[in-house]
Design an enzyme around this catalytic site. Structure first.
Site, short mmCIF file in Angstrom:
data_model
loop_
_atom_site.label_atom_id
_atom_site.label_comp_id
_atom_site.label_asym_id
_atom_site.label_seq_id
_atom_site.Cartn_x
_atom_site.Cartn_y
_atom_site.Cartn_z
N TYR A 107 -2.70 -1.00 10.25
CA TYR A 107 -2.65 -1.16 9.27
C TYR A 107 -1.35 -0.53 8.46
O TYR A 107 -0.77 -1.38 7.55
CB TYR A 107 -3.76 -0.24 7.91
N SER A 141 0.71 -0.94 0.20
CA SER A 141 -0.03 -0.35 0.01
C SER A 141 0.78 0.97 -0.47
O SER A 141 1.85 1.67 0.44
CB SER A 141 -1.06 -0.30 1.32
N1 NAD Z 1 -8.70 -0.14 -1.95
C1 NAD Z 1 -7.20 0.93 -1.95
O1 NAD Z 1 -7.61 1.75 -2.22
C2 NAD Z 1 -6.16 0.01 -1.73
C3 NAD Z 1 -4.64 -0.02 -1.52
C4 NAD Z 1 -4.09 -0.04 -0.72
C5 NAD Z 1 -3.51 -1.45 -1.02
N2 NAD Z 1 -4.82 -2.28 -1.12
C6 NAD Z 1 -4.63 -3.73 -0.77
O2 NAD Z 1 -5.03 -4.36 -1.61
C7 NAD Z 1 -5.58 -5.45 -0.83
C8 NAD Z 1 -6.53 -5.61 -1.82
O3 NAD Z 1 -7.89 -5.02 -1.07
P1 NAD Z 1 -9.31 -4.31 -1.64
O4 NAD Z 1 -9.03 -3.16 -1.92
O5 NAD Z 1 -9.19 -5.11 -2.96
O6 NAD Z 1 -10.28 -5.04 -0.50
P2 NAD Z 1 -11.37 -6.46 -0.76
O7 NAD Z 1 -11.51 -5.72 0.99
O8 NAD Z 1 -12.06 -6.04 -1.24
O9 NAD Z 1 -10.06 -7.55 -0.39
C9 NAD Z 1 -9.75 -7.89 0.43
C10 NAD Z 1 -9.53 -9.20 0.33
O10 NAD Z 1 -9.11 -10.01 1.54
C11 NAD Z 1 -9.83 -10.91 1.89
N3 NAD Z 1 -9.39 -11.71 3.17
C12 NAD Z 1 -9.80 -11.16 4.53
N4 NAD Z 1 -9.08 -11.38 5.30
C13 NAD Z 1 -8.64 -13.06 4.64
C14 NAD Z 1 -8.30 -13.82 5.46
N5 NAD Z 1 -7.88 -14.03 6.80
N6 NAD Z 1 -7.58 -15.20 4.75
C15 NAD Z 1 -8.07 -14.15 3.28
N7 NAD Z 1 -8.50 -14.15 2.23
C16 NAD Z 1 -9.42 -12.42 3.17
C17 NAD Z 1 -11.18 -10.82 1.98
O11 NAD Z 1 -12.16 -11.47 1.66
C18 NAD Z 1 -11.29 -10.48 0.63
O12 NAD Z 1 -11.55 -10.47 -0.72
C19 NAD Z 1 -5.16 -5.13 0.73
O13 NAD Z 1 -4.09 -6.24 0.72
C20 NAD Z 1 -5.39 -4.39 0.74
O14 NAD Z 1 -4.71 -3.32 1.58
C21 NAD Z 1 -5.92 -1.58 -1.19
#
Ligand code: NAD
Length: 268
Positions: free
Chosen positions: A166, A153
């Site tokens: 986080y 991130s």
């Molecule tokens: N959306 C953003 O703006 C953003 C920015 C920076 C980083 N990220 C990172 O991207 C990644 C994906 O996030 P996203 O934005 O798609 O959100 P999201 O909530 O759609 O996806 C997160 C996924 O992780 C899964 N998950 C949660 N706990 C889990 C576990 N214990 N075991 C297996 N799976 C698990 C959830 O079911 C979900 O499918 C994350 O690591 C998040 O920190 C997202």
């Protein structure tokens, strides 16, 4: 053009039933990879992604499991082995937020975020490296013995008030990635990270779901739009492919300029 960049390769993507992980699953399949769609308690959503891929002529299988459980992690890789004969790429993408002001942050929520976002990434990466070694190099699939890609991130470098757990986890992912990359490069295992900025997914709905929130978010994004899962997928496909064979230990920021200190464009 990403078509066939990953042909003959097999990828396990954690947290692939929604958001960025789902976008990567679809993108990797389009680029020719067989995809293991990990999910945690979202079987219907994961099966829908699998169907979308197979209906388009690709290969995919769902793999349930909690990334913070070593037994579950082994189970996901077993599914990859049974169904596709092994794994060439891990995308450690699963993540959660448990937000609170610093003095309100409970130990339970501190541990929950660290367990999934950092320990989960560690457990999956460790299992992947063990499997890469057991499989051996297959030049017909890739120049590398294996690839590990973390979804980090911008908060691996940008401090984030109200999100100490986080930010600490993502800062940890940065050093985990760089240390692994240094240690494993001699074995031709490439380890890198993608650092998304604000991507429109369920995890950060509060930041884009209302016009006021969106207006405030846009002040942080010089490029003037929120990112989409496909923005991350296309960068991840390149980073995981042999086109990036000399890219080792790098974090690729895909953030519309969020890490450029946008406030300084108007002063400082
Ligand atoms: N959306 C953003 O703006 C953003 C920015 C920076 C980083 N990220 C990172 O991207 C990644 C994906 O996030 P996203 O934005 O798609 O959100 P999201 O909530 O759609 O996806 C997160 C996924 O992780 C899964 N998950 C949660 N706990 C889990 C576990 N214990 N075991 C297996 N799976 C698990 C959830 O079911 C979900 O499918 C994350 O690591 C998040 O920190 C997202």
């Amino acid at each position: 053009m990403t078509a066939s960049l990953l042909s003959a390769q097999r990828v396990l993507i954690t947290g692939a039933s929604s958001g960025i992980g789902a976008g990567m699953a679809l993108g990797f399949a389009e680029a020719g990879a067989a995809v293991v769609v990990n999910h945690f308690g979202q079987a219907d959503a994961a099966e829908a992604i699998v169907r979308q891929i197979t209906d388009a002529g690709g290969q995919a299988v769902a793999a349930p499991g909690d990334v913070s459980s070593p037994a579950d992690v082994a189970g996901m890789f077993d599914i990859a082995a049974e169904r596709f004969g092994g794994i060439d790429i891990l995308v450690a993408n699963a993540g959660i937020q448990k937000d609170a002001a610093f003095t309100e942050l409970t130990l339970e929520d501190w541990r929950a975020a660290l367990d999934v976002d950092l320990t989960g990434a560690f457990l999956c990466a460790q299992e992947a490296v063990r499997r890469f070694r057991r499989q051996g190099l297959d030049p017909a699939r890739s120049k590398a013995l294996g690839k590990v890609l973390f979804t980090s991130s911008v908060h691996q470098v940008i401090p984030w008030a109200g999100h100490a757990n986080y930010a600490a986890a993502k800062g940890g992912v940065k050093m985990l990635m760089e240390t692994m990359a240094q240690e494993l490069a001699p074995e031709k295992i490439r380890v890198n990270a993608i650092a998304p900025g604000a991507i429109q997914t369920p995890i950060n709905m509060a930041a884009w779901a209302t016009p006021t929130a969106k207006e405030s978010l846009m002040k942080l994004i010089p490029y003037g739009r929120i990112g989409q899962p496909e923005d991350i997928a296309s960068a991840a496909i390149w980073l995981a492919s042999d086109a990036a064979d000399y890219v080792v230990g790098t974090t690729l920021f895909v953030d519309g300029g969020m890490t450029l200190y946008p406030c300084f464009a108007r002063g400082g």
